[in-house]
Scaffold this motif. Structure first.
Motif, PDB file in Angstrom:
ATOM      1  N   ASP A 170       0.720  -1.073  -0.118  1.00 51.89           N
ATOM      2  CA  ASP A 170       0.026   0.125  -0.105  1.00 51.89           C
ATOM      3  C   ASP A 170       1.240   1.136   0.006  1.00 51.89           C
ATOM      4  OD1 ASP A 170       1.173  -0.344   2.202  1.00 51.89           O
ATOM      5  OD2 ASP A 170      -0.924  -0.125   3.076  1.00 51.89           O
ATOM      6  N   SER A 171       2.043   0.842  -0.112  1.00 50.03           N
ATOM      7  CA  SER A 171       2.888   2.002  -0.234  1.00 50.03           C
ATOM      8  C   SER A 171       3.172   2.795  -0.942  1.00 50.03           C
ATOM      9  CB  SER A 171       4.615   1.539   0.289  1.00 50.03           C
ATOM     10  OG  SER A 171       5.524   2.690  -0.073  1.00 50.03           O
ATOM     11  N   ALA A 172       3.334   4.251  -1.126  1.00 54.56           N
ATOM     12  CA  ALA A 172       3.179   5.023  -2.913  1.00 54.56           C
ATOM     13  C   ALA A 172       3.873   4.553  -3.562  1.00 54.56           C
ATOM     14  CB  ALA A 172       2.927   6.625  -2.254  1.00 54.56           C
ATOM     15  N   ARG A 173       6.094   4.019  -2.803  1.00 52.59           N
ATOM     16  CA  ARG A 173       6.666   3.818  -3.285  1.00 52.59           C
ATOM     17  C   ARG A 173       6.629   2.783  -4.151  1.00 52.59           C
ATOM     18  NH1 ARG A 173      11.061   4.154   1.441  1.00 52.59           N
ATOM     19  NH2 ARG A 173      11.353   6.353   1.109  1.00 52.59           N
ATOM     20  N   LEU A 174       6.035   1.722  -4.053  1.00 49.08           N
ATOM     21  CA  LEU A 174       5.904   0.537  -5.237  1.00 49.08           C
ATOM     22  C   LEU A 174       3.945   0.039  -5.892  1.00 49.08           C
ATOM     23  CD1 LEU A 174       7.290  -2.229  -5.829  1.00 49.08           C
ATOM     24  CD2 LEU A 174       6.419  -3.106  -3.747  1.00 49.08           C
ATOM     25  N   LEU A 175       4.426   0.828  -7.118  1.00 53.47           N
ATOM     26  CA  LEU A 175       3.439   0.022  -7.734  1.00 53.47           C
ATOM     27  C   LEU A 175       3.213  -0.835  -8.464  1.00 53.47           C
ATOM     28  CD1 LEU A 175       3.493   4.036  -8.749  1.00 53.47           C
ATOM     29  CD2 LEU A 175       2.067   3.392  -6.553  1.00 53.47           C
ATOM     30  N   SER A 176       2.188  -1.276  -9.011  1.00 50.11           N
ATOM     31  CA  SER A 176       1.522  -1.975  -9.705  1.00 50.11           C
ATOM     32  C   SER A 176       1.408  -0.888 -11.463  1.00 50.11           C
ATOM     33  CB  SER A 176       0.285  -2.781  -9.307  1.00 50.11           C
ATOM     34  OG  SER A 176       0.119  -3.484 -10.866  1.00 50.11           O
ATOM     35  N   TRP A 177       1.772  -1.599 -12.421  1.00 55.41           N
ATOM     36  CA  TRP A 177       1.646  -0.829 -13.830  1.00 55.41           C
ATOM     37  C   TRP A 177       0.117   0.350 -13.930  1.00 55.41           C
ATOM     38  CZ3 TRP A 177      -1.848  -1.837 -17.678  1.00 55.41           C
ATOM     39  CH2 TRP A 177      -2.334  -2.959 -17.684  1.00 55.41           C
ATOM     40  N   THR A 178      -0.769  -0.864 -12.609  1.00 56.59           N
ATOM     41  CA  THR A 178      -2.007  -0.214 -13.145  1.00 56.59           C
ATOM     42  C   THR A 178      -2.176   0.548 -12.468  1.00 56.59           C
ATOM     43  OG1 THR A 178      -2.442  -1.841 -11.742  1.00 56.59           O
ATOM     44  CG2 THR A 178      -3.372  -2.777 -13.754  1.00 56.59           C
ATOM     45  N   GLN A 179      -0.970   1.023 -11.816  1.00 52.67           N
ATOM     46  CA  GLN A 179      -1.458   2.418 -10.976  1.00 52.67           C
ATOM     47  C   GLN A 179      -0.561   3.606 -11.251  1.00 52.67           C
ATOM     48  OE1 GLN A 179      -0.214   0.177  -7.418  1.00 52.67           O
ATOM     49  NE2 GLN A 179      -2.364   0.081  -6.499  1.00 52.67           N
ATOM     50  N   LEU A 180      -0.683   3.974 -12.520  1.00 57.62           N
ATOM     51  CA  LEU A 180       0.499   4.543 -13.235  1.00 57.62           C
ATOM     52  C   LEU A 180       0.163   6.347 -12.644  1.00 57.62           C
ATOM     53  CD1 LEU A 180       1.777   3.879 -16.502  1.00 57.62           C
ATOM     54  CD2 LEU A 180       2.682   3.683 -14.309  1.00 57.62           C
ATOM     55  N   ASN A 181      -1.425   6.175 -12.301  1.00 52.60           N
ATOM     56  CA  ASN A 181      -2.151   7.050 -11.513  1.00 52.60           C
ATOM     57  C   ASN A 181      -1.631   7.779 -10.329  1.00 52.60           C
ATOM     58  OD1 ASN A 181      -3.363   5.314 -11.048  1.00 52.60           O
ATOM     59  ND2 ASN A 181      -5.564   6.774 -10.254  1.00 52.60           N
ATOM     60  N   ARG A 182      -0.758   6.735  -9.249  1.00 51.55           N
ATOM     61  CA  ARG A 182      -0.249   7.170  -8.160  1.00 51.55           C
ATOM     62  C   ARG A 182       1.202   8.035  -8.604  1.00 51.55           C
ATOM     63  NH1 ARG A 182      -1.426   2.730  -4.312  1.00 51.55           N
ATOM     64  NH2 ARG A 182      -0.374   4.367  -2.825  1.00 51.55           N
ATOM     65  N   VAL A 183       1.741   7.886  -9.686  1.00 51.88           N
ATOM     66  CA  VAL A 183       3.716   8.750 -10.055  1.00 51.88           C
ATOM     67  C   VAL A 183       2.815   9.959  -9.495  1.00 51.88           C
ATOM     68  CG1 VAL A 183       4.823   8.840 -11.801  1.00 51.88           C
ATOM     69  CG2 VAL A 183       3.536   6.744 -11.232  1.00 51.88           C
ATOM     70  N   LEU A 184       4.385  10.306  -8.554  1.00 46.57           N
ATOM     71  CA  LEU A 184       3.963  11.700  -8.284  1.00 46.57           C
ATOM     72  C   LEU A 184       4.723  12.443  -9.193  1.00 46.57           C
ATOM     73  CD1 LEU A 184       5.287  10.814  -4.525  1.00 46.57           C
ATOM     74  CD2 LEU A 184       2.621  10.607  -5.329  1.00 46.57           C
ATOM     75  N   PRO A 185       4.141  14.269  -9.104  1.00 48.64           N
ATOM     76  CA  PRO A 185       4.981  15.428  -9.417  1.00 48.64           C
ATOM     77  C   PRO A 185       6.320  14.925  -9.853  1.00 48.64           C
ATOM     78  CG  PRO A 185       2.404  15.289  -8.937  1.00 48.64           C
ATOM     79  CD  PRO A 185       3.437  14.126  -8.247  1.00 48.64           C
ATOM     80  N   ASP A 186       7.389  14.684  -8.460  1.00 46.94           N
ATOM     81  CA  ASP A 186       8.526  15.283  -8.068  1.00 46.94           C
ATOM     82  C   ASP A 186       9.233  13.387  -7.890  1.00 46.94           C
ATOM     83  OD1 ASP A 186       6.914  13.774  -5.977  1.00 46.94           O
ATOM     84  OD2 ASP A 186       8.015  15.302  -4.813  1.00 46.94           O
ATOM     85  N   SER A 187       8.555  12.777  -8.360  1.00 47.62           N
ATOM     86  CA  SER A 187       9.020  11.517  -9.318  1.00 47.62           C
ATOM     87  C   SER A 187      10.525  12.039  -9.942  1.00 47.62           C
ATOM     88  CB  SER A 187       8.409  10.280  -9.174  1.00 47.62           C
ATOM     89  OG  SER A 187       7.701  10.119  -7.410  1.00 47.62           O
TER      90      SER A 187
END
Length: 440
Positions: A170-187
């Protein structure tokens, strides 16, 4: 072909088809995934589509609507020595394929219900015309049916490499490819893990968003037009491949499924994009086993170490986020509906797949069928692809005795009476001969 199809619909107008899905429209998840990754063209050629009556249907639709410019020529059919018109090996655009499917669905008589199936039960099939009871919304609604077909798509758990299992899902650091909307703007720097087409599509999408990507795979990317070999598509070889697969035992079939797909591949079209991104400095490719390094972090960055199979470290770097595109581990029990069916009618599970009958029934004499990835042990490595699903649909329709729809009644042989008469005379004379021999 069109006349035969329309005739079949008239003959079987009493057959009612009802589709139940959690989404409100056809191909909802498909459209969402394609939009997530900005996919412009399908990987499957124009000969792969849902219309089981006409191989040329998608091409004909493109011609009829002046959209042949949406067919991308990437496979040189002449050089590959393919047995089919070259246009059928062109790749349709996402929009063309979607419009074709919606047009096809509109032409088919069916009901579409949005809802969650909470259970499937069955009363005595000998006393009821529609023995199945399909419960929706935890029993608040229900349907009755003569037969049920499960077309649930891939079932299983997303693969998380061992090196990243220490990071909370559930961490924003590790995402599935279906969660690209959770990529942070400053990443600004992102690690993509995977060695197939989806991983490449994720990396290219992130580059479009202005990110710098590191693509890590356990082996070098494999360049291949389709996810399975051309011999599974080719008219001259496909039947032989399917036959060989069918006559293997279950353990060998599981091995054949993995071997045919080979752990993922990338079409030439995308490989050229990868090479361009590498030249621009926006993408870096690494081959090895990536893992999260638990050394103290700096500025909130994740430490990543890459090792060989012998656990020799070959690289290390820091990233803002990690996106996993490592596929799924098949496990039909992860789907609540399939698990409910399995609890009611237990059958063996091999490699996460149900061991169904030859005609894709869940159990013999039970009119409950599976198509798609659920039937991979009987359909073959293309079970989850358009060609395999179309073949599975043919098996199910044959089992449901829908093949008779091509003729309203059986053709009559004008010489039938004559043949029967000759056969009877021959049988009588043979009996007499036999009896005389016995007397002797």
């Amino acid at each position: 072909q069109i006349n035969r199809r329309n005739h079949s619909f008239k003959v079987h107008k009493r057959l009612k088809v009802c589709v139940v899905d959690v989404n409100d429209s056809w191909l909802h998840s498909w459209k969402k995934n394609f939009e997530t990754l900005d996919i412009e063209f399908l990987r499957s050629p124009a000969l792969a589509h849902p219309d089981n009556f006409d191989q040329n249907a998608l091409l004909a639709y493109a011609v009829a609507n002046n959209r042949t410019d949406e067919l991308l020529d990437t496979v040189n059919a002449k050089n590959e020595k393919l047995f089919a018109p070259m246009n059928l090996w062109n790749l349709p655009s996402t929009r063309l394929f979607l419009d074709f499917c919606e047009n096809l669905a509109d032409s088919l008589d069916h009901d579409y219900i949005q809802g969650h199936i909470s259970g499937i039960t069955m009363k005595s099939p000998d006393t009821l015309r529609h023995p199945f009871r399909v419960e929706l919304e935890n029993g608040r609604r229900f349907l009755t049916a003569k037969a049920v077909i499960l077309a649930t798509g891939p079932n299983g758990r997303s693969t998380v490499p061992p090196g990243f299992q220490s990071i909370p899902r559930d961490s924003a650091r590790l995402l599935s490819w279906t969660q690209l909307n959770r990529v942070l703007p400053d990443s600004n720097r992102i690690l993509v893990v995977g060695g197939g087409l989806t991983a490449v599509q994720v990396a290219l999408k992130l580059i479009k968003l202005g990110k710098t990507c590191i693509l890590c795979s356990r082996r070098p990317l494999v360049e291949k037009h389709f996810d399975i070999g051309l011999e599974w598509f080719e008219l001259r070889t496909a039947a032989k491949r399917i036959s060989d697969f069918y006559y293997q035992d279950i353990a060998d079939r599981l091995t054949a499924l993995k071997k045919a797909r080979g752990g993922g591949s990338v079409p030439p079209l995308y490989m050229r994009e990868v090479e361009k991104a590498e030249c621009s400095g926006k993408l870096r490719r690494i081959v090895g086993e990536a893992r999260h390094d638990i050394r103290p972090e700096q500025n909130g960055l994740l430490n990543i170490a890459v090792t060989t199979r012998e656990n020799v470290e070959i690289d290390s770097f820091c990233v803002n986020q990690i996106v996993l595109a490592c596929g799924i581990e098949p496990d039909c029990r992860q789907n609540p509906v399939v698990k409910s069916v399995l609890d009611t009618w237990p059958i063996p599970i091999q490699g996460g797949l149900p061991l169904v009958t030859d005609d894709l029934r869940w159990k013999a004499k039970l009119p409950l069928y599976v198509v798609g990835s659920l039937g991979a042990l009987n359909t073959g490595p293309d079970a989850g692809n358009l060609m395999g699903i179309r073949r599975a649909a043919q098996l199910v329709s044959d089992s449901l005795e829908c093949r008779c729809c091509l003729r309203e009644k059986a053709q009559v042989n004008p010489f039938e009476a004559l043949l029967l008469g000759d056969s009877t005379d021959d049988d009588d004379s043979t009996d007499e001969d036999n009896s005389s021999d016995e007397d002797d």
